[in-house]
Design a protein around this motif. Structure first.
Motif, PDB file in Angstrom:
ATOM      1  N   LEU A 209       3.066 -49.851 -24.168  1.00 53.84           N
ATOM      2  CA  LEU A 209       1.680 -49.563 -24.511  1.00 53.84           C
ATOM      3  C   LEU A 209       1.243 -48.194 -24.004  1.00 53.84           C
ATOM      4  O   LEU A 209       1.450 -47.865 -22.831  1.00 53.84           O
ATOM      5  N   ALA A 210       0.649 -47.436 -24.903  1.00 50.77           N
ATOM      6  CA  ALA A 210      -0.063 -46.211 -24.525  1.00 50.77           C
ATOM      7  C   ALA A 210      -1.527 -46.625 -24.413  1.00 50.77           C
ATOM      8  O   ALA A 210      -2.103 -47.160 -25.364  1.00 50.77           O
ATOM      9  N   ILE A 211      -2.115 -46.416 -23.244  1.00 50.87           N
ATOM     10  CA  ILE A 211      -3.486 -46.863 -22.986  1.00 50.87           C
ATOM     11  C   ILE A 211      -4.266 -45.733 -22.338  1.00 50.87           C
ATOM     12  O   ILE A 211      -3.785 -45.074 -21.407  1.00 50.87           O
ATOM     13  N   GLY A 212      -5.480 -45.538 -22.800  1.00 53.55           N
ATOM     14  CA  GLY A 212      -6.374 -44.577 -22.178  1.00 53.55           C
ATOM     15  C   GLY A 212      -7.811 -44.996 -22.413  1.00 53.55           C
ATOM     16  O   GLY A 212      -8.118 -45.732 -23.355  1.00 53.55           O
ATOM     17  N   ASP A 213      -8.690 -44.552 -21.542  1.00 54.26           N
ATOM     18  CA  ASP A 213     -10.108 -44.821 -21.730  1.00 54.26           C
ATOM     19  C   ASP A 213     -10.932 -43.673 -21.177  1.00 54.26           C
ATOM     20  O   ASP A 213     -10.441 -42.861 -20.397  1.00 54.26           O
ATOM     21  N   LYS A 214     -12.171 -43.615 -21.616  1.00 54.61           N
ATOM     22  CA  LYS A 214     -13.061 -42.533 -21.187  1.00 54.61           C
ATOM     23  C   LYS A 214     -14.477 -43.083 -21.108  1.00 54.61           C
ATOM     24  O   LYS A 214     -14.952 -43.758 -22.014  1.00 54.61           O
ATOM     25  N   TYR A 215     -15.154 -42.774 -20.005  1.00 52.20           N
ATOM     26  CA  TYR A 215     -16.555 -43.134 -19.807  1.00 52.20           C
ATOM     27  C   TYR A 215     -17.386 -41.871 -19.939  1.00 52.20           C
ATOM     28  O   TYR A 215     -17.108 -40.863 -19.291  1.00 52.20           O
ATOM     29  N   THR A 216     -18.393 -41.919 -20.790  1.00 54.19           N
ATOM     30  CA  THR A 216     -19.327 -40.808 -20.966  1.00 54.19           C
ATOM     31  C   THR A 216     -20.671 -41.283 -20.428  1.00 54.19           C
ATOM     32  O   THR A 216     -21.265 -42.224 -20.975  1.00 54.19           O
ATOM     33  N   SER A 217     -21.140 -40.653 -19.369  1.00 49.08           N
ATOM     34  CA  SER A 217     -22.309 -41.160 -18.649  1.00 49.08           C
ATOM     35  C   SER A 217     -23.629 -40.951 -19.374  1.00 49.08           C
ATOM     36  O   SER A 217     -24.618 -41.608 -19.047  1.00 49.08           O
TER      37      SER A 217
ATOM     38  N   ASP B 205     -17.947 -36.955 -29.942  1.00 50.84           N
ATOM     39  CA  ASP B 205     -16.489 -36.938 -29.888  1.00 50.84           C
ATOM     40  C   ASP B 205     -16.063 -37.228 -28.452  1.00 50.84           C
ATOM     41  O   ASP B 205     -16.454 -36.515 -27.525  1.00 50.84           O
ATOM     42  N   VAL B 206     -15.272 -38.270 -28.283  1.00 53.11           N
ATOM     43  CA  VAL B 206     -14.827 -38.691 -26.952  1.00 53.11           C
ATOM     44  C   VAL B 206     -13.330 -38.406 -26.842  1.00 53.11           C
ATOM     45  O   VAL B 206     -12.542 -38.913 -27.642  1.00 53.11           O
ATOM     46  N   THR B 207     -12.938 -37.598 -25.859  1.00 55.04           N
ATOM     47  CA  THR B 207     -11.523 -37.288 -25.635  1.00 55.04           C
ATOM     48  C   THR B 207     -10.946 -38.291 -24.638  1.00 55.04           C
ATOM     49  O   THR B 207     -11.342 -38.319 -23.471  1.00 55.04           O
ATOM     50  N   VAL B 208     -10.022 -39.103 -25.131  1.00 58.21           N
ATOM     51  CA  VAL B 208      -9.386 -40.144 -24.322  1.00 58.21           C
ATOM     52  C   VAL B 208      -7.984 -39.668 -23.952  1.00 58.21           C
ATOM     53  O   VAL B 208      -7.185 -39.347 -24.827  1.00 58.21           O
ATOM     54  N   VAL B 209      -7.682 -39.619 -22.666  1.00 58.80           N
ATOM     55  CA  VAL B 209      -6.370 -39.202 -22.157  1.00 58.80           C
ATOM     56  C   VAL B 209      -5.570 -40.450 -21.809  1.00 58.80           C
ATOM     57  O   VAL B 209      -6.070 -41.361 -21.144  1.00 58.80           O
ATOM     58  N   SER B 210      -4.319 -40.499 -22.250  1.00 57.41           N
ATOM     59  CA  SER B 210      -3.463 -41.640 -21.969  1.00 57.41           C
ATOM     60  C   SER B 210      -3.140 -41.718 -20.479  1.00 57.41           C
ATOM     61  O   SER B 210      -2.848 -40.710 -19.845  1.00 57.41           O
ATOM     62  N   ARG B 211      -3.164 -42.937 -19.943  1.00 57.85           N
ATOM     63  CA  ARG B 211      -2.795 -43.168 -18.546  1.00 57.85           C
ATOM     64  C   ARG B 211      -1.344 -43.616 -18.416  1.00 57.85           C
ATOM     65  O   ARG B 211      -0.826 -43.706 -17.305  1.00 57.85           O
ATOM     66  N   THR B 212      -0.694 -43.912 -19.539  1.00 59.82           N
ATOM     67  CA  THR B 212       0.662 -44.451 -19.474  1.00 59.82           C
ATOM     68  C   THR B 212       1.646 -43.534 -20.188  1.00 59.82           C
ATOM     69  O   THR B 212       2.297 -42.730 -19.557  1.00 59.82           O
ATOM     70  N   LYS B 213       1.754 -43.634 -21.481  1.00 63.45           N
ATOM     71  CA  LYS B 213       2.640 -42.758 -22.239  1.00 63.45           C
ATOM     72  C   LYS B 213       1.857 -42.123 -23.374  1.00 63.45           C
ATOM     73  O   LYS B 213       0.734 -42.516 -23.641  1.00 63.45           O
TER      74      LYS B 213
ATOM     75  N   ALA C  40      -2.694 -32.220 -27.694  1.00 55.46           N
ATOM     76  CA  ALA C  40      -1.730 -31.959 -26.614  1.00 55.46           C
ATOM     77  C   ALA C  40      -0.492 -32.847 -26.728  1.00 55.46           C
ATOM     78  O   ALA C  40      -0.093 -33.500 -25.767  1.00 55.46           O
ATOM     79  N   ARG C  41       0.099 -32.866 -27.912  1.00 56.45           N
ATOM     80  CA  ARG C  41       1.317 -33.646 -28.172  1.00 56.45           C
ATOM     81  C   ARG C  41       1.170 -35.124 -27.843  1.00 56.45           C
ATOM     82  O   ARG C  41       2.089 -35.777 -27.348  1.00 56.45           O
ATOM     83  N   GLY C  42      -0.028 -35.656 -28.085  1.00 58.66           N
ATOM     84  CA  GLY C  42      -0.272 -37.080 -27.898  1.00 58.66           C
ATOM     85  C   GLY C  42      -0.769 -37.484 -26.532  1.00 58.66           C
ATOM     86  O   GLY C  42      -1.021 -38.662 -26.288  1.00 58.66           O
TER      87      GLY C  42
ATOM     88  N   THR D 234      -5.689 -48.209 -27.351  1.00 60.07           N
ATOM     89  CA  THR D 234      -4.429 -48.862 -26.998  1.00 60.07           C
ATOM     90  C   THR D 234      -3.510 -48.805 -28.207  1.00 60.07           C
ATOM     91  O   THR D 234      -3.913 -49.129 -29.322  1.00 60.07           O
ATOM     92  N   GLN D 235      -2.256 -48.380 -27.972  1.00 58.60           N
ATOM     93  CA  GLN D 235      -1.296 -48.265 -29.064  1.00 58.60           C
ATOM     94  C   GLN D 235       0.072 -48.756 -28.602  1.00 58.60           C
ATOM     95  O   GLN D 235       0.501 -48.457 -27.488  1.00 58.60           O
TER      96      GLN D 235
END
Length: 136
Positions: free
Chosen positions: A73-81, A93-101, A40-42, A66-67
């Motif tokens: 900083l582009a930062i994202g995290d994902k919790y898989t229960s 495969d864990v899909t991490v969505v950025s919270r910043t940019k 999705a374009r980053g 984190t990049q």
């Protein structure tokens, strides 16, 4: 002084034998792949991981990416229960969505933490950190 040392050693020995047998080490491992795929374009990045946890246990996984993107900083995290715990390695495969940019192609720092619980009262956390190449 020797009496105090003997007392401390005796107390430590008694405490060590009083620990429950369930304090045994739980088998668990987590490994991050060297490369992840931008989506999705980053806006998101799919992070391939391999997890292993002892049969009969339950496991959860947390991944953070984190990049540095042009000084921000582009930062994202994902919790898989829930991850499979069979004693074998499984690809997750864990899909991490950025919270910043948005993330961009290039190097990012990635962390994974696998939390494993084995009833009745044993648990273990294993971690893996690495630089990862983000690609399209």
């Amino acid at each position: 002084m020797r009496a105090i040392s003997a007392f401390v050693l005796t107390a430590a020995a008694i405490l060590a034998t009083a620990l429950p047998a369930s304090a045994a080490q739980i088998e668990a491992a987590v490994a991050l792949a060297p490369q992840a795929r931008l989506e999705a374009r980053g806006v998101a990045v799919v992070v391939p991981t391999r997890v292993m946890c002892q049969n009969g246990a339950t496991g959860s996984l947390w991944v953070q990416v984190t990049q540095n993107v042009r000084g921000d900083l582009a930062i994202g995290d994902k919790y898989t229960s829930s991850v499979p715990c069979t004693g074998d390695y499984h690809k997750v495969d864990v899909t991490v969505v950025s919270r910043t940019k948005a993330f961009r192609q290039g190097i990012a720092f990635t962390s994974a933490s696998l939390n494993v619980y084995l009833p009745p009262d044993s648990s273990r956390i294993v971690e893996n950190d690495r630089e990862m190449m983000l690609v399209r």
